[in-house]
Design an enzyme around this catalytic site. Structure first.
Site, PDB file in Angstrom:
ATOM      1  N   GLY A 190       0.893  -6.886  -1.432  1.00 21.48           N
ATOM      2  CA  GLY A 190       1.865  -6.191  -0.605  1.00 21.48           C
ATOM      3  C   GLY A 190       1.240  -5.343   0.486  1.00 21.48           C
ATOM      4  N   CYS A 191      -0.087  -5.360   0.595  1.00 20.06           N
ATOM      5  CA  CYS A 191      -0.776  -4.619   1.659  1.00 20.06           C
ATOM      6  C   CYS A 191      -1.297  -5.614   2.689  1.00 20.06           C
ATOM      7  CB  CYS A 191      -1.953  -3.829   1.081  1.00 20.06           C
ATOM      8  SG  CYS A 191      -1.465  -2.579  -0.102  1.00 20.06           S
ATOM      9  N   GLU A 192      -1.161  -5.263   3.967  1.00 23.45           N
ATOM     10  CA  GLU A 192      -1.703  -6.131   5.015  1.00 23.45           C
ATOM     11  C   GLU A 192      -3.221  -6.179   4.934  1.00 23.45           C
ATOM     12  OE1 GLU A 192      -0.481  -5.328   9.001  1.00 23.45           O
ATOM     13  OE2 GLU A 192       1.615  -5.723   8.551  1.00 23.45           O
ATOM     14  N   SER A 193      -3.844  -5.032   4.735  1.00 23.20           N
ATOM     15  CA  SER A 193      -5.293  -4.956   4.554  1.00 23.20           C
ATOM     16  C   SER A 193      -5.586  -5.099   3.067  1.00 23.20           C
ATOM     17  CB  SER A 193      -5.823  -3.608   5.035  1.00 23.20           C
ATOM     18  OG  SER A 193      -5.498  -3.403   6.385  1.00 23.20           O
ATOM     19  N   GLY A 242       2.684  -0.698   2.421  1.00 16.61           N
ATOM     20  CA  GLY A 242       1.427  -0.898   1.702  1.00 16.61           C
ATOM     21  C   GLY A 242       1.156   0.237   0.724  1.00 16.61           C
TER      22      GLY A 242
END
Length: 139
Positions: free
Chosen positions: A50-53, A121
């Protein structure tokens, strides 16, 4: 709910910043203080979805209180993780369940600057903390 000492420290430090630029610099400094995770800890099992990074989260508890360690390749996100950890470490199981994450970042003066993807995130990180907590309760 009273704040852990590390959260009081974060609140004091960020409340002295007059501008977003000062808060951003302080955030980067906090991120550099995160204890590094080992290569073994940077595994898929510890990765937060669920985090872009990429974000990795490691949890330990003594039956009453939780200690989390986290890392990311993104510098600003490491800073956000550092202030999140300052807020959640040493909380009891019940206190962790009641944490108001948006309220915490607003108290720090960071709420308005969080993009929706960063906010999502961080919410994913908190959700993962709660999943780990719930999993431990079920064992």
């Amino acid at each position: 709910m009273s704040l852990p000492a590390s959260a009081e420290h974060a609140l004091a430090a960020f409340s002295q910043c007059a501008s977003w630029e000062q808060r951003a610099r302080l955030l980067l400094q906090w991120g550099e203080q995160l204890a590094p995770l080992s290569d073994a800890e940077r595994c898929d099992a510890n990765r937060v979805d669920g985090c872009e990074s990429q974000v990795w989260l490691v949890a330990e508890h003594d039956g009453q209180h939780w200690q989390f360690r986290a890392s990311s390749e993104a510098r600003l996100l490491r800073g956000l993780l550092a202030v999140l950890l300052a807020r959640v470490n040493d909380l009891s199981v019940d206190e962790l369940a009641q944490l108001d994450l948006p309220g915490w970042f607003t108290q720090l003066g960071l709420g308005r600057q969080l993009s929706p993807s960063r906010s999502n995130g961080l919410q994913a990180v908190l959700s993962r903390m709660q999943q780990l907590r719930q999993g431990a309760l079920n064992h």
